[in-house]
Design a protein around this motif. Structure first.
Motif, PDB file in Angstrom:
ATOM      1  N   PRO A 253       0.818  -1.208   0.000  1.00 14.56           N
ATOM      2  CA  PRO A 253       0.000   0.000   0.000  1.00 14.56           C
ATOM      3  C   PRO A 253       0.856   1.265   0.000  1.00 14.56           C
ATOM      4  N   SER A 254       0.434   2.226  -0.793  1.00  8.68           N
ATOM      5  CA  SER A 254       1.233   3.431  -1.000  1.00  8.68           C
ATOM      6  C   SER A 254       1.347   4.277   0.273  1.00  8.68           C
ATOM      7  N   ILE A 255       2.451   4.992   0.357  1.00  8.79           N
ATOM      8  CA  ILE A 255       2.570   6.058   1.352  1.00  8.79           C
ATOM      9  C   ILE A 255       1.781   7.260   0.832  1.00  8.79           C
ATOM     10  N   PHE A 256       0.959   7.860   1.681  1.00  8.46           N
ATOM     11  CA  PHE A 256       0.182   9.027   1.260  1.00  8.46           C
ATOM     12  C   PHE A 256       0.751  10.297   1.890  1.00  8.46           C
ATOM     13  N   HIS A 257       0.890  11.301   1.055  1.00  7.56           N
ATOM     14  CA  HIS A 257       1.370  12.618   1.473  1.00  7.56           C
ATOM     15  C   HIS A 257       0.156  13.540   1.465  1.00  7.56           C
ATOM     16  N   VAL A 258      -0.292  13.965   2.649  1.00  5.14           N
ATOM     17  CA  VAL A 258      -1.520  14.758   2.743  1.00  5.14           C
ATOM     18  C   VAL A 258      -1.265  16.029   3.554  1.00  5.14           C
ATOM     19  N   ARG A 259      -2.053  17.045   3.219  1.00  7.77           N
ATOM     20  CA  ARG A 259      -1.977  18.309   3.947  1.00  7.77           C
ATOM     21  C   ARG A 259      -3.378  18.868   4.181  1.00  7.77           C
ATOM     22  N   SER A 260      -3.545  19.546   5.295  1.00 11.97           N
ATOM     23  CA  SER A 260      -4.831  20.160   5.624  1.00 11.97           C
ATOM     24  C   SER A 260      -5.147  21.351   4.725  1.00 11.97           C
TER      25      SER A 260
END
Length: 321
Positions: A253-260
């Motif tokens: 499963p991919s690493i997710f890069h998220v921001r608010s």
């Protein structure tokens, strides 16, 4: 009158007597069509409504898809960061890029790398699914050298209640003379910039993932099968997009890069670099579920299960007979 002519005459008489015409029967008009547009663009049109557009002009830093129109009739994505549009001009709705290809950045607009469209291989309408297949070159503009070859299929698949899937299929290839190194970085391969009102900071939206985590602090750089960004798009109306990683992808499963602040991405090489050898292309598939409301985790998991069962299409062009 020859025997053949007599047979054709009798067939025509029979058709008239039966109330049928010898004219060719019209084929059904596909509900969904991809329609070429001026200035190197192609629109996905459902019935009478455009729901997405693929941009691939020669002056762009990279191809991208904008808008992404949700069931409410508004785009769920935007062009650029709402608070920092200049340094984040590369946030083009939905895009493919990478921060380090043989050390050259194709991520930001200020980098030396450009993903340059070469040609369209085909448009295809199948009724409920349409796509455009293209070829791109990843070019180091400082030397005008092609560092990587790419085949891409950008497809839309209709779902009930005006929801739909955007399917991104990629084949990344090294040139014949040298391998390609995708460097260790959280930036790349798929990026998504949601509409301002969907973002956590500006609109009070929410981020969730398949592991049941919520918010930037819990999800940032964590592995997941999918990540969802949902929030208000009209007064009293919520919608969102779920970015899905296919189980056939090498880092699933991919690493997710998220921001608010309203962006998320699936990171292919956050943990380690990846080398593509000549003659051994890298195949990848990502899906974006464009939905109404903020579906329950179980419903999003069911949608991912359906996506996970799909097979990666053959992106090589069919040889003409």
């Amino acid at each position: 009158m020859t025997k053949t002519s007599r047979h054709f005459f009798l067939l025509c008489v029979l058709c008239v007597l039966c109330g049928k015409s010898t004219a060719q029967v019209a084929k059904p008009v596909p509900r969904l069509q991809i329609v070429p547009q001026p200035y190197d663009q192609a629109a996905f049109v459902r019935d009478d409504t455009e729901i997405a557009r693929y941009h691939f002009g020669p002056t762009l830093h990279r191809p991208f898809v904008f808008p992404i129109v949700g069931p409410s009739g508004r785009s769920l994505t935007r062009m650029g960061h709402p608070r920092d549009p200049q340094s984040h001009s590369h946030h083009n709705s939905v895009w493919i890029a990478h921060h380090s290809v043989n050390g050259v950045s194709f991520w930001e607009d200020q980098g030396k790398g450009r993903i340059v469209h070469q040609r369209i291989e085909n448009y295809e309408d199948q009724g409920e699914t349409s796509w455009i297949s293209t070829v791109n070159h990843w070019v180091d503009t400082s030397s005008n050298k092609v560092l990587m070859l790419e085949r891409r299929r950008t497809a839309v698949q209709l779902l009930p209640n005006n929801e739909w899937m955007l399917l991104l299929d990629l084949q990344l290839e090294a040139p014949a003379d040298q391998p390609v190194t995708l460097g260790k970085t959280p930036f790349g391969l798929v990026g998504l910039r949601v509409a301002k009102t969907i973002g956590v900071n500006d609109g009070g939206g929410q981020i969730r993932d398949s592991a049941g985590k919520t918010g930037e602090k819990e999800i940032f750089w964590q592995p997941a099968k999918w990540c969802d960004y949902s929030g208000p798009i009209r007064e009293g109306v919520t919608a969102g997009i779920t970015l899905m990683d296919h189980p056939a992808n090498p880092n699933h499963p991919s690493i997710f890069h998220v921001r608010s602040d309203g962006w998320m991405g699936a990171s292919l090489t956050q943990a380690a670099e990846r080398v593509i050898e000549p003659g051994k292309p890298l195949r990848l598939r990502y899906g974006l579920y464009v939905h109404a409301g903020a579906p329950a985790i179980a419903e999003l998991e069911k949608r991912w299960d359906e996506f996970a069962k799909t097979t990666l299409p053959d992106l090589e062009p069919k040889k003409k007979k």
